[in-house]
Design an enzyme around this catalytic site. Structure first.
Site, PDB file in Angstrom:
ATOM      1  N   ARG A  68       0.829  -1.188  -0.106  1.00  9.07           N
ATOM      2  CA  ARG A  68       0.003   0.009  -0.031  1.00  9.07           C
ATOM      3  C   ARG A  68       0.725   1.109   0.121  1.00  9.07           C
ATOM      4  O   ARG A  68       0.719   2.092  -0.361  1.00  9.07           O
ATOM      5  CB  ARG A  68      -1.027  -0.077   1.091  1.00  9.07           C
ATOM      6  CG  ARG A  68      -1.794   1.228   1.145  1.00  9.07           C
ATOM      7  CD  ARG A  68      -3.208   0.934   2.138  1.00  9.07           C
ATOM      8  NE  ARG A  68      -2.915   0.456   3.420  1.00  9.07           N
ATOM      9  CZ  ARG A  68      -2.421   0.741   4.204  1.00  9.07           C
ATOM     10  NH1 ARG A  68      -1.993   2.124   4.356  1.00  9.07           N
ATOM     11  NH2 ARG A  68      -2.217   0.169   5.556  1.00  9.07           N
TER      12      ARG A  68
ATOM     13  N   TYR B 277     -16.152  16.655 -16.016  1.00  5.09           N
ATOM     14  CA  TYR B 277     -16.362  14.980 -16.017  1.00  5.09           C
ATOM     15  C   TYR B 277     -17.596  15.303 -14.888  1.00  5.09           C
ATOM     16  O   TYR B 277     -17.458  15.624 -13.787  1.00  5.09           O
ATOM     17  CB  TYR B 277     -15.360  14.184 -15.815  1.00  5.09           C
ATOM     18  CG  TYR B 277     -15.661  12.863 -15.351  1.00  5.09           C
ATOM     19  CD1 TYR B 277     -16.358  12.023 -16.325  1.00  5.09           C
ATOM     20  CD2 TYR B 277     -15.427  12.455 -14.146  1.00  5.09           C
ATOM     21  CE1 TYR B 277     -16.979  10.855 -15.955  1.00  5.09           C
ATOM     22  CE2 TYR B 277     -15.852  10.925 -13.677  1.00  5.09           C
ATOM     23  CZ  TYR B 277     -16.705  10.349 -14.565  1.00  5.09           C
ATOM     24  OH  TYR B 277     -17.091   8.931 -14.323  1.00  5.09           O
TER      25      TYR B 277
END
Ligand SMILES: Cc1ncc(COP(=O)(O)O)c(C=O)c1O
Length: 380
Positions: free
Chosen positions: A46, A98
């Site tokens: 991660r 968007y």
């Protein structure tokens, strides 16, 4: 190295005994430490994974950026850039972006006590009158779906004089065609789902930055919020990037022809494409970008049924998204920008008869024939 060569040869160099021409896929969540207190570059995926880091390095090299961050989606990239905002701050955003970005701004900002304002035209916006609490401007250029062009250099200069941070969504262009950091932006975000990956097979995001302090904060949030790009998708993204320049060249060629076809067809009220000289942003686009991208929109004349037209297209699949090798058509008002209230859609110009095309890299004759036959059937 030139862009085309870097796209193929850039990124990390593998230290393994066996050296493939491709950087390997490290499917490991954790990495062995030599001894206690001896932390290597990679500890836990991660935080950092070699395959992800490879695409982060590669995409940053292509951007001419100091740092790249690979995220699990374009929205995660935008959300990462927005994670820098503190309660009480305000963001200026251009009028058609968007739909997901708009949903974030209009829904999540409210919950986080962040203010926002739509700017119809950043090029003529008077920054002197901006609210004092405005810390950030967000520009999508060319915008989605109306292809409005914002002068990144001119607007960044004015925003910076007011101490504002400039974020640019460069998804439609990629670093092959436009480099916002060089034009004065602070952060560039991408839906890498689109042209970078290029094959409509993964969802991915990228964030580019030069400033060390901004990077440190973004890197911390990438790790702690955890919306990282998986190693497998990082591998596929790297593979996609290798052919980005050649794909893009073909996309541009095809799109210019499709734009001219529509313009000469007599079937449209307006063609929205920055490559057409009649486009309001034509000159700015020449100044700041190497090309016009492969998204164009058209407003069909009333004598044509837009629904029949979409349904009759054979090669242009009716689907959201863009930037893949295949051609797509979509109806922004109901598919990608449905989160804008109807009145706002009308105010902005996202009309019922507006269709957006993502022009692929198929043979241009086939694409034009497809449009021709669908227009014939759609004529009332
Ligand atoms: C310009 C633009 N920015 C951001 C996004 C969001 O990207 P993603 O779908 O990868 O989360 C999209 C998706 O369509 C987009 O077109």
């Amino acid at each position: 190295m030139k862009y085309e060569s870097l796209a193929i040869h850039g990124g990390r160099k593998d230290k393994a005994d066996i050296q493939g021409v491709n950087y390997p896929l490290y499917l490991s969540s954790t990495f062995v430490q030599d001894k206690l207190d001896d932390f290597s570059e990679f500890m836990y995926s991660r935080s950092n994974n070699p395959t992800r880091n490879n695409v982060e390095v590669l995409s940053a090299q292509l951007e001419g950026a100091k740092y790249g961050l690979a995220m699990s989606s374009g929205m995660a990239a935008t959300a990462l850039a927005f994670s820098l905002l503190k309660p009480g701050e305000k963001v200026l955003i251009n009028s058609n972006v968007y739909g997901g970005t708009w949903t974030y701004v209009s829904k999540v900002f409210d919950e986080r006590n962040i203010d926002y304002e739509i700017v119809t035209n950043f090029n003529t916006y008077d920054f002197e009158q901006a609210d004092e609490k405005t810390t950030t401007i967000f520009i999508e250029t060319p915008s989605n779906p109306l292809l409005d062009v914002t002068d990144i250099q001119g607007v960044s200069k004015k925003a910076k004089e007011k101490g504002m941070r400039v974020i640019v969504d460069n998804t439609f262009m990629t670093s092959y065609l436009q480099k916002p950091l060089e034009l004065g932006a602070d952060i560039v975000v991408y839906s890498a789902t689109k042209y970078y990956a290029g094959h409509s097979d993964i969802i991915a995001g990228l964030v580019m930055v030069n400033d060390d302090a901004i990077y440190d904060e973004l890197k911390f949030h990438q790790k702690i919020l955890g919306a990282i790009l998986s190693p497998f998708d990082s591998f596929l993204l790297t593979r996609g990037i290798k052919t980005l320049p050649v794909r893009m060249d073909r996309h541009l060629e095809n799109t210019m022809q499709v734009a001219h076809y529509f313009q000469d067809s007599g079937a449209v009220e307006k063609v929205y494409y920055t490559g057409l000289k009649i486009h309001e942003g034509y000159e700015i686009q020449r100044k700041q970008a190497k090309g016009d991208g492969a998204v164009l929109s058209v407003a069909l004349k009333k004598e044509y049924d837009y629904a029949i037209f979409c349904n009759e297209l054979k090669l242009f699949d009716l689907a959201v998204s863009l930037g893949g090798v295949e051609s797509l058509v979509c109806h922004p008002a109901s598919m990608t920008h449905e989160s804008y209230a109807k009145e706002l859609q009308e105010q902005i110009g996202i009309t019922e008869n507006l269709l957006r095309f993502s022009v692929g890299i198929e043979n241009i004759d086939d694409l034009l024939m497809d449009i021709q036959q669908a227009l014939k059937k759609a004529k009332k």
